[in-house]
Enzyme design. Structure first.
Site, PDB file in Angstrom:
ATOM      1  N   LYS A 160      62.440  13.539  12.077  1.00  0.00           N
ATOM      2  CA  LYS A 160      62.402  13.961  13.479  1.00  0.00           C
ATOM      3  C   LYS A 160      62.509  15.470  13.553  1.00  0.00           C
ATOM      4  O   LYS A 160      63.546  16.046  13.210  1.00  0.00           O
ATOM      5  CB  LYS A 160      63.540  13.342  14.289  1.00  0.00           C
ATOM      6  N   GLU A 173      73.359  20.484   6.139  1.00  0.00           N
ATOM      7  CA  GLU A 173      73.263  21.932   5.991  1.00  0.00           C
ATOM      8  C   GLU A 173      73.594  22.505   7.350  1.00  0.00           C
ATOM      9  O   GLU A 173      72.818  22.350   8.298  1.00  0.00           O
ATOM     10  CB  GLU A 173      71.849  22.311   5.550  1.00  0.00           C
ATOM     11  N   CYS A 218      70.592  30.263   9.565  1.00  0.00           N
ATOM     12  CA  CYS A 218      71.947  29.772   9.284  1.00  0.00           C
ATOM     13  C   CYS A 218      72.692  30.726   8.362  1.00  0.00           C
ATOM     14  O   CYS A 218      73.889  30.902   8.482  1.00  0.00           O
ATOM     15  CB  CYS A 218      71.910  28.358   8.704  1.00  0.00           C
ATOM     16  N   GLU A 261      79.410  31.213  15.450  1.00  0.00           N
ATOM     17  CA  GLU A 261      78.017  31.498  15.110  1.00  0.00           C
ATOM     18  C   GLU A 261      77.245  31.734  16.414  1.00  0.00           C
ATOM     19  O   GLU A 261      77.300  30.927  17.332  1.00  0.00           O
ATOM     20  CB  GLU A 261      77.434  30.296  14.364  1.00  0.00           C
TER      21      GLU A 261
END
Lengths: 315, 437
Positions: free
Chosen positions: B192, B266, B300, B397
């Site tokens: 997906k 991850e 990331c 983040e």
């Protein structure tokens, strides 16, 4: 490796693999001098520690006969053990070679006391003396295997991009919880604790709940083999209760669990918060006496993580 | 503009890449995409579609299917059916398919690059020169692993059906990271893509058709978070591979606890970028451009925390400010821009809100004097100085072009600051001295 699984997993059993049990021998105990009491404590930060709660648990053999008592560890004991593990920065900074020397020393000291450990196994599990001796022998051999690997399970150098090398270095996960299998009280303990410390982790161990004395007898071996204080910490008591405390603890970086399906689920669920690495058996049991199932580099892989270091060179 | 003026200003105009073939691809599908299940394009059971937007212009690109539980079941069933044959076909056969995928993507690399830029807002220079070449390399690399599995990994076997959920920051690259190793090892997959960037995954599905990949080996289902959650919970899925936020990663961990599903997560990062006083500052500045403004900071492992030795801090900040001023921002298809658009409206809001919070918490904001284009979702390169280690913007983040800077005096302090994070994804060290490392 992320998209494959070891073929050996297909041969794991649905129930714990145990040695045959002998019937209790119902000789009556005549009157004799009481033996000198040996109080089994816990092992935290290189010291034997009484339990915070002040309770003990009665341990019976597989035929239901009294063997002794162990300390009933609680949340506070686990927290103390985690602190002790973090306070030890000696073990992780030793070279693989030096750690191997300590592991060989452990094997040496276990070998000297082979009969004592075999008798303890017979006393707890009612297996034959020959089987018990074999379990001790296998334990010694297993320690040798990981001592051998300690300076050989190594990283890689990758040639990634122009004027760069990438060092892929396996590093210790940090502080790990190791929840040992209930079966094979000595070999199960050795097969899980030794690979975890081989990679430089400090561990908090919950030994076999039913038969914990092989682990508690092991304190004296740890103490005489140059294992730095805080490398191996052992908390006895209710396996799943203590395991849950470890899984919830934010300062524990990884956890191994060998036990029931339900326990595995708890470990994975509770470890989500601080994103611990988990390795559980999903209710499938290894035959610890079978080398293809009970040892190997896969244990070291789960005891380490790869750090990639990119190094530019030249001008 | 006269040539003489250009000599004065050294400025240059736009250099747009043509979107013609990508538009043609969208039109061929009548700007409406179905799901790719068992090698066929099937309409979603939900009958619902959502829009895919070009963030550089806010124009609608196409309608994308919303897969529901019935569609997920269909896709997983197709993958399960395809599994035994795919696992048994042998490493060499699989290697040939992966090789064919690599070659076919290579043939259409510009189409992928343009479509990716249109859909995601990332500069065409990046998709053309970085993303798509890496994707191709991945398929070649794993064609190699497929070839070698039967000999090098003979004690291992495939896991089964893999559910893969990928983010929007590197849509096709993430797809390659997930699909190539999985199918190389004999697994079949249901993937997906992120709801805001489905188009290149759908073009990839077409590539699978073109090379004749057996039906059901690769299934692409589109949709929002709920589609992903349904995939995670499906009992016939043997592994979930997820790249995305830490928060969703934790949800997936809890949802799969005890099921025996293998998990690869991850997740996020807040990676330190450590500069010692002996470093070559001009290289450092270019390093920072790549670390935090590359891909609009939506990376990331972005170097989002600048830790700089106090003795050179002001000097470095000044150089960074000068460099920020000369960065160009604009339509992703313009070959002469450095920074493209933020992926969508909601991410732009996340960034805007966090920057406001940074200002409110007392950090010093620095942005270039120029204004962003109005027609798309743009955010200017941003730097915060005077940031305390506990500030929200130093811990959370941001996933945008926002650099957070603080200074240190000693090596020891640098290491402490660097490790003062719940993440631990990446770190870079800038020095001329090996002893600093």
């Amino acid at each position: 490796m992320e998209y494959v699984k070891p073929r050996i997993e297909d041969s794991f059993s649905d129930s714990p693999v145990v040695k045959p049990v002998k019937k209790a021998d119902l000789k009556s105990n005549g009157m004799h001098l009481p033996e000198i009491d040996r109080t089994t404590k816990m092992y935290i930060g290189g010291k034997q520690a009484r339990p915070d709660g002040g309770y003990s648990v009665v341990i019976n053999d597989t035929n239901g006969r009294y063997v002794g008592e162990v300390s009933k560890g609680n949340r506070k004991d686990i927290r103390n053990a985690v602190e002790a593990a973090h306070a030890n920065n000696k073990w992780g900074s030793m070279t693989g070679h030096s750690r191997a020397q300590v592991l060989y020393y452990i094997a040496e000291n276990l070998a000297i006391r082979k009969d004592e450990f075999a008798n303890r196994l017979v006393q707890m599990t009612n297996q034959s003396h020959a089987d018990a001796v074999q379990e001790v022998e296998l334990s010694i051999e297993r320690i040798y295997t990981y001592a051998a690997l300690a300076d050989k399970y190594d990283g890689h150098v990758h040639h990634t991009i122009h004027r760069n090398v990438t060092l892929a270095m396996p590093e210790a996960i940090g502080v790990m919880g190791v929840i040992c299998p209930d079966e094979s009280p000595l070999l199960g303990f050795i097969s899980t604790v030794i690979p975890a410390i081989t990679m430089g982790n400090n561990v908090i161990v919950i030994p076999s709940e039913k038969s914990p004395f092989s682990a508690t007898d092991f304190y004296q071996i740890l103490e005489t083999s140059d294992v730095p204080a805080g490398t191996v910490n052992i908390v006895t008591g209710g396996k799943d209760e203590l395991a849950q405390v470890l899984a919830k603890h934010d300062d524990v970086d990884g956890i191994w669990y060998f036990g029931t399906k339900k326990g595995c689920k708890d470990m994975e669920f509770l470890s989500a918060d601080n994103m611990k690495r988990t390795w559980v058996n999903y209710g499938k049991y290894r035959d610890w006496s079978d080398k293809t199932q009970g040892e190997g580099q896969i244990f070291l892989r789960h005891a380490s993580q790869i750090k990639n270091i990119w190094i530019p060179y030249g001008a | 503009m006269k040539i003489k003026e250009i000599y004065e200003t050294m400025s240059y105009g736009p250099a747009p890449e043509s979107a013609e073939e990508a538009i043609q691809f969208l039109d061929n599908h009548k700007r409406k995409f179905n799901l790719f299940i068992n090698g066929k394009w099937v309409a979603p059971s939900s009958k619902e579609y959502f829009d895919s937007i070009n963030p550089s212009t806010k124009e609608k690109l196409a309608q994308i299917s919303e897969a529901n539980e019935a569609d997920v079941n269909k896709a997983v069933a197709a993958a399960k059916r395809a599994l035994p044959e795919w696992a048994n076909v042998g490493g060499h056969q699989r290697a040939r398919y992966l090789y064919a995928l690599a070659r076919q993507i290579q043939k259409h690399s510009r189409l992928f690059a343009v479509l990716e830029s249109l859909d995601n807002g990332k500069p065409i220079r990046e998709t053309r020169d970085i993303d798509i070449p890496i994707v191709i390399r991945h398929f070649y690399h794993h064609a190699g692993w497929a070839q070698l599995r039967d000999t090098e990994l003979k004690d291992y076997k495939e896991l089964g059906v893999i559910g893969q959920i990928i983010p929007w920051n590197f849509p096709l690259m993430m797809l390659a990271w997930k699909i190539a190793p999985a199918i190389a090892m004999g697994n079949t997959i249901v993937l997906k893509p992120a709801e805001s960037t489905s188009l290149t995954a759908l073009l990839f599905a077409e590539i699978c058709e073109q090379i004749g990949l057996p039906n059901g080996v690769v299934n692409i289902i589109t949709g929002h978070g709920k589609t992903g959650a349904t995939l995670v919970e499906h009992k016939d899925v043997n592994k979930i591979a997820f790249t995305g936020s830490t928060e969703v990663g934790k949800i997936i961990r809890r949802a799969t606890a005890g099921t025996g599903k293998k998990l690869s997560l991850e997740l996020g990062g807040k990676s330190p970028f450590i500069v010692f006083e002996d470093a070559d500052l001009d290289s450092v500045v270019e390093g920072i451009v790549d670390a935090i403004w590359f891909n609009q900071g939506q990376v990331c492992c972005a170097g989002s925390r600048l830790l700089v030795q106090e003795s050179i801090a002001e000097k470095l900040y000044k150089k960074i400010r000068t460099r920020m001023e000369s960065l160009r921002i604009g339509n992703a298809l313009d070959k002469s821009i450095d920074i493209g658009a933020i992926v969508d409206k909601s991410q732009l809001k996340v960034i805007t809100d966090l920057v406001q919070l940074g200002v409110d918490e007392g950090s010093t904001l620095c942005q270039p004097s120029w204004a962003c284009p109005k027609e798309g979702y743009f955010y200017p390169p941003t730097m915060f100085t005077d940031v305390s280690p506990s500030a929200t913007i130093a811990q959370e983040e941001i996933f945008g072009p926002v650099l957070v800077a603080m200074s240190f005096r000693t090596h020891k302090e640098a290491v402490k600051l660097a490790n003062n994070t719940r993440y631990g994804l990446a770190c870079s060290v800038w020095t001329e001295l090996r002893t600093s490392i």
